[in-house]
Design a protein around this motif. Structure first.
Motif, short mmCIF file in Angstrom:
data_model
loop_
_atom_site.label_atom_id
_atom_site.label_comp_id
_atom_site.label_asym_id
_atom_site.label_seq_id
_atom_site.Cartn_x
_atom_site.Cartn_y
_atom_site.Cartn_z
N ARG A 3 0.72 -1.54 0.28
CA ARG A 3 0.05 -0.81 -0.40
C ARG A 3 0.97 1.24 -0.10
O ARG A 3 0.30 2.34 -0.84
CB ARG A 3 -1.23 -0.09 1.48
N ASN A 77 -10.11 8.25 7.69
CA ASN A 77 -10.15 7.68 6.19
C ASN A 77 -11.91 7.87 5.80
O ASN A 77 -11.64 8.61 4.49
CB ASN A 77 -9.64 6.36 5.75
N ASN A 144 -10.58 2.16 6.51
CA ASN A 144 -10.49 2.60 4.91
C ASN A 144 -11.43 3.75 5.43
O ASN A 144 -12.21 4.70 5.10
CB ASN A 144 -10.21 1.84 4.24
N SER A 159 -7.22 -2.05 4.83
CA SER A 159 -6.52 -1.46 3.50
C SER A 159 -5.23 -2.35 4.03
O SER A 159 -4.53 -2.98 2.73
CB SER A 159 -6.57 -0.36 3.14
N ASN A 193 -10.90 -0.66 -0.86
CA ASN A 193 -10.98 0.38 -0.28
C ASN A 193 -11.60 0.54 -0.41
O ASN A 193 -12.86 1.29 1.04
CB ASN A 193 -9.92 1.50 -1.20
N THR A 209 -7.67 -1.40 -4.84
CA THR A 209 -6.99 -0.85 -5.40
C THR A 209 -6.08 -0.55 -6.36
O THR A 209 -6.00 -0.39 -7.33
CB THR A 209 -6.43 0.30 -4.36
N ASP A 248 -10.37 4.46 -5.46
CA ASP A 248 -10.17 4.67 -4.71
C ASP A 248 -11.25 4.46 -4.10
O ASP A 248 -11.91 3.52 -3.63
CB ASP A 248 -10.07 5.97 -4.05
N SER A 249 -12.22 5.40 -3.15
CA SER A 249 -13.10 5.40 -2.69
C SER A 249 -14.76 5.27 -3.29
O SER A 249 -14.50 5.79 -4.62
CB SER A 249 -14.13 5.86 -1.63
#
Length: 326
Positions: A3, A77, A144, A159, A193, A209, A248-249
């Motif tokens: 990561r 996060n 995360n 993560s 993620n 990710t 990502d998210s």
């Protein structure tokens, strides 16, 4: 690939990329945020954000001012509102950040890493507590993102992290908001993620990710996933894209469209429920980390532009999904 290397590589690419794209119309809601993530619009017009490099849960008011709700330490996060009206924060325990050429760059696990946790924050007083630091004997490494179901539980990604030079893969967990139960439901996984539920609550989506994938799991009940003959949860690869960018998210529209924040490309990648690509919405930041829908009709997409430290608002053509307890 660990990561740490992923984030460093993405940060460098976010700074160096010069790819020209048509930028969507947007409004800057807040500036000067310290590597923002996890936007969460509130009914009063404010937006909660996690400032990863600051270690805070902050609130952006309608007048664009930023106020710290709680100094949480580590690197918050993701945030979600629970059944009791409190904010629940996925805290990865500490990432190091630096400012380079005016942009926020992630450097990897902080030397002040304190371990991952799920924290509960009283939004009125700012008082917070650690709800979970372990799942049985397994310590949480790098929580995360999280999403609540309507039964008072929440799903969240961990993560994994790099500790003492050793990389540890991540997992997906489900836990109760009252602190009475937590369990691992999927993993090991390479850097899980973003996480979201489908409108009918029958599918759990998880972003990987480094693989630029979105996995789809069948939800069979609160904290339960359909499993195969060996007892492991059945994961269907819904989205699988080649390239050098990173997912990502994410968030979900009311019609089930997935909206995935995409690093390096600097866009929101949209996918239909069948996994086919719908569109890409570009913004002027290669560090697009997250998106959430707000406004009275949920047609405003609030986007965290982490590299430039901004929260943006984009008028959206369709309504976002109404989240549990939003």
């Amino acid at each position: 690939m660990q990561r740490r290397n992923l984030l460093i590589g993405a940060s460098i690419a976010c700074v160096a990329s010069a790819r020209a794209q048509k930028i969507a119309p947007y409004t800057v809601v807040a500036r000067g945020l310290m590597a923002p993530e996890g936007p969460k619009p509130r009914p009063d017009g404010s937006v909660l954000v996690c400032e990863m490099a600051r270690g805070t849960l902050s609130k952006v008011l309608p007048d664009h001012s930023v106020h710290v709700v709680a100094n949480l330490g580590g690197s918050p996060n993701g945030v979600a509102i629970g059944p009791d009206g409190a904010a629940y924060v996925a805290n990865d325990g500490g990432f190091a950040f630096a400012r380079r050429s005016g942009l926020w760059v992630a450097l990897g696990t902080s030397p002040h890493y304190v371990g991952g946790s799920i924290q509960r924050v009283d939004l009125t007083s700012g008082r917070f507590s650690v709800l979970y630091r372990n799942a049985g004997e397994q310590p949480l490494l790098s929580p995360n993102d999280l999403v609540f179901d309507p039964w008072g539980g929440f799903w969240f990604t961990d993560s994994g992290t790099l500790i003492n030079g050793k990389g540890t893969p991540g997992s997906v967990y489900w836990a109760r908001a009252d602190g009475t139960e937590i369990r691992k439901v999927a993993g090991p996984l390479p850097v899980p993620n973003g996480i979201a539920l489908s409108p009918d609550l029958r599918t759990l989506y998880v972003v990987l990710t480094p693989k630029r994938q979105v996995l789809a799991y069948q939800v069979t009940g609160p904290g339960r996933l359909a499993t195969g003959p060996g007892g492991a949860p059945n994961a269907r690869v819904l989205v699988n894209q080649p390239g050098t960018f990173l997912f990502d998210s994410m968030s979900v529209e009311a019609d089930g469209t997935l909206v995935v924040a995409t690093l390096v490309k600097g866009c929101l990648s949209l996918f239909r429920p069948d996994g086919s690509e719908r569109a890409e919405i570009y913004l002027p930041d290669r560090g697009i980390t997250n998106v959430a829908f707000g406004g009275s009709d949920r047609r405003t997409a609030y986007v965290t532009m982490s590299s430039t430290g901004q929260l943006a608002a984009v008028e959206w053509p369709r309504a976002g999904l109404q989240l549990a307890y939003q």
